[in-house]
Design an enzyme around this catalytic site. Sequence first.
Site, PDB file in Angstrom:
ATOM      1  N   GLY A   1      90.070  21.276  70.314  1.00 14.97           N
ATOM      2  CA  GLY A   1      88.836  21.655  70.990  1.00 14.97           C
ATOM      3  C   GLY A   1      87.931  22.440  70.079  1.00 14.97           C
ATOM      4  O   GLY A   1      88.363  22.998  69.065  1.00 14.97           O
ATOM      5  N   ARG A   2      86.658  22.465  70.433  1.00 13.67           N
ATOM      6  CA  ARG A   2      85.703  23.268  69.677  1.00 13.67           C
ATOM      7  C   ARG A   2      84.552  23.651  70.593  1.00 13.67           C
ATOM      8  O   ARG A   2      84.270  22.993  71.585  1.00 13.67           O
ATOM      9  CB  ARG A   2      85.211  22.552  68.425  1.00 13.67           C
ATOM     10  CG  ARG A   2      84.332  21.331  68.654  1.00 13.67           C
ATOM     11  CD  ARG A   2      83.691  20.882  67.342  1.00 13.67           C
ATOM     12  NE  ARG A   2      84.657  20.579  66.296  1.00 13.67           N
ATOM     13  CZ  ARG A   2      84.442  20.854  65.018  1.00 13.67           C
ATOM     14  NH1 ARG A   2      83.310  21.447  64.649  1.00 13.67           N
ATOM     15  NH2 ARG A   2      85.336  20.543  64.106  1.00 13.67           N
TER      16      ARG A   2
ATOM     17  N   GLY B   1      84.064  28.810  68.140  1.00 13.27           N
ATOM     18  CA  GLY B   1      84.932  28.422  67.046  1.00 13.27           C
ATOM     19  C   GLY B   1      85.660  27.132  67.344  1.00 13.27           C
ATOM     20  O   GLY B   1      85.393  26.437  68.318  1.00 13.27           O
TER      21      GLY B   1
ATOM     22  N   VAL C   1      89.426  25.169  67.869  1.00 14.96           N
ATOM     23  CA  VAL C   1      90.777  25.442  68.349  1.00 14.96           C
ATOM     24  C   VAL C   1      91.725  24.374  67.804  1.00 14.96           C
ATOM     25  O   VAL C   1      91.453  23.173  67.895  1.00 14.96           O
ATOM     26  CB  VAL C   1      90.825  25.454  69.892  1.00 14.96           C
ATOM     27  CG1 VAL C   1      92.221  25.843  70.364  1.00 14.96           C
ATOM     28  CG2 VAL C   1      89.782  26.416  70.451  1.00 14.96           C
TER      29      VAL C   1
ATOM     30  N   ASP D   1      80.307  33.825  79.809  1.00 17.19           N
ATOM     31  CA  ASP D   1      80.263  32.388  79.483  1.00 17.19           C
ATOM     32  C   ASP D   1      81.274  31.621  80.339  1.00 17.19           C
ATOM     33  O   ASP D   1      82.124  30.892  79.826  1.00 17.19           O
ATOM     34  CB  ASP D   1      80.541  32.174  77.994  1.00 17.19           C
ATOM     35  CG  ASP D   1      80.142  30.756  77.542  1.00 17.19           C
ATOM     36  OD1 ASP D   1      79.412  30.076  78.292  1.00 17.19           O
ATOM     37  OD2 ASP D   1      80.569  30.345  76.458  1.00 17.19           O
TER      38      ASP D   1
END
Length: 808
Positions: A529-530, A534, A536, A643
């Site tokens: 993931g991203r 950042g 992951v 977020d």
Amino acid sequence: MYTLTRNMFIHPYFIMHFLFIMFLLPLLTFSYSLHAATSISVLAQGSSLFVEKKDHLVSPNRLFAAGFHEIGQNAYCFAIWFTQPMADGKLTLVWMANRDEPVNGKRSKFSLGKSGNLVLTDAGRRFWATDTKSNEPVQLKLLDSGNLVLTHMHNQSYVWQSFSSPTDTILPNQPFTKVTALTSSRSLTNFSSGYYKFYFDNDNVLKLRYNSDEISSIYFPRPWLLPWQAGRNPYTTRIFAMLDSKGRFTSTDDYNFNTSDNGKILQRRLTLDVDGNIRVYTLNKRGWSVSWQALSTTCAIHGICGPNSLCTYIPESGRTCACMHGYKAKNKSDSSLGCEPTFEFSKPPEHYDFIKIPFVEFYGFDSQRLYRSTLNECQKSCLDDSNCKGFQYTFNHDSKLFECFVKTLLYNGFYKGTPFNSYLKLPKTYVLSYNEKVDIESQLVCSTSEIELKRPYDKNSANGTLKFMLWFSSILGGIEVLCFLFFYYFTKTPSSTTTQAYLAIATGFKRFTYDEIVKVSRKFSEEIGRGGGGIVYKGKLSDNRVVAIKVLHDAIQGEAEFLAEMSTIGRINHMNLIETYGYCAEGNHRILVYEYMENGSLAQNLSGANKLGWHKRFEIAIGVAKGLAYLHEECLEWVLHCDVKPHNILLDANYNPKVADFGLSKLFHQDVKEDSAFSCIRGTRGYMAPEWVFNLPITSKVDVYSYGMVVLEMITGRSPTSDQGISYNEIVEKKRLVDWVKEKVHKAPENLTEIQIMEILDPMMIEEFENLQIKKLLCVAVQCVEEDKDVRPTMSEVVKMLRHSGND
């Protein structure tokens, strides 16, 4: 067989060390036996527990212990506590016999007499006793429930039990009756009786009372409500309350609630805390997390800031107390003592004037209540009364009239909003200085007082042999230390290793080197993931735990600041928040290592194949709400997520949700360009509250708004970020998904027909849904995405609404 080696040979130090220990062992064993703590299961008649020996009783399941516990300098109480220390090394007390009269650290004992009486003495002087008698044999034991009981040996009936006289805590299945009460501790470090009491009042209703030397007032339930208006039932002959082992609290006055984790048998405790709030704590690993609390508005608790002060609650920093203009703190280390005037109220009326404090109420202590009053009439009434400290001038919406409340004492002041306005009576010189420049008044902090017991006694002549053995052991111990230092000097490891170990203790996490991260992630070979924070990667630790590794590409602040934020995250512990295992702070690398979630993010599951049925979605909505409620109101440091979106909600193997990235808003560097239109904005387009755009104050309600958008996406299957070719301002202002849903429900979700529900619902799950649940979830979501933040509920209120959705 294990052999200690260094460079392929046995180090001479270890040989010397082994011979030295073999020589010391008999002496040290004898010395230790004189002072070692003794753990027993039963205290028989004629026996005692001694403070010097640290004797204690233990329950059969080893969960609880009872004995002398140090609560200050040379001050001890006979107490019951959980045997497992918390992460900070402290023990959790649940009962104390002599909280207001501690005993000395020498010559104190707890005895069960031949007559069946339990007595706590200090140098022969009696400090506490049960005053029980029995002609039959009795014994004292600690049960698995945490109840300390004095029982008859032949039939095990109780002569006395600690459950009948609680201090500030009740345990699961502990009866709470008309004759029992909880009294808070004085402070976090002073366990003597404090100002708050939880009890059944004369009307058979459970209440919370503030009771100081000067005043006494009830603040829960709301004192101006009659029992039935507060949802209580005073008409009962049986007065009883109890927290059961599954997290359900029931009371005969109809005050019932469930903890956020109810249904599971977990270790819990209900405690009246030092701030006057009732909370239920659940043991999670080596820390207590709040699973329920009585009052979410902590400033509404009476006496919390003492007289002549104002209470302010900010989610980011918690509750603060500040003196009003013209007043100073009585004791800056104890907020409960409040403030005192820096002037005298002895001058004639013409020497005084008033300053207005908008939106503030001081509850109680009205010497006069004037109806149909003008502001001038109210001011005159206060000036003519030498005991008046100020007044409250309020518009009553029911009577459509202004009312005046003249105050002789200024207690319980906090910002309550419209229509409350208070006026403070001050000498004219103070009013003038206030109008010219408002001073920043001194703030008060919570009490950190600690008991120190100084009780001199005549010393007995010391045993000569014992003195010799103690001196001899000390000298040999010193030689041992010197030998160890000598060995350490020649064999010490690099300082970086020691520093890493220290920092691991300070933050509560393992500190990884960058090389270790590369190895664990197999050179960052598997990206999972991203996002904006950042990238992951998937990794595997040496103990075979699968982990997620997040490389923060914007976290460029210093190492000390990063570690401080990691320490904050380390104190956050909740079943619906992602658990962090460790970190890397080496050079410019800032990396987080946390638990791996088998089912990925909520975003992946909503956009992919149909894996999430209605029941799973509803449980995810409740779990996310619990996690955010903990961040906002329950953890030791209040945190805004900023977020909340499906990408930051991860699902484990059973699709239980865990909120991730709740600490990253604090880890990112805040150096932004001045010409950026959204230089202070954090979050993701489509999920962000209007406050970010219109430069309004940011509170926990921004997370509430984002949560509402996530819920709408879960219900409808429509993403608020799916619109193309539309500017960010248009998306925020038009709120396409919100408007579409509101148009469908006409702002009345509870009246929806099944046809309307099917129009709104994600087509992938039309075959399975429950009308009551979806109506409740829609209603909650619509409230959460209101433009006015004050109309939105808090996350704890969201949890309560969803838990009472018709299926509980």
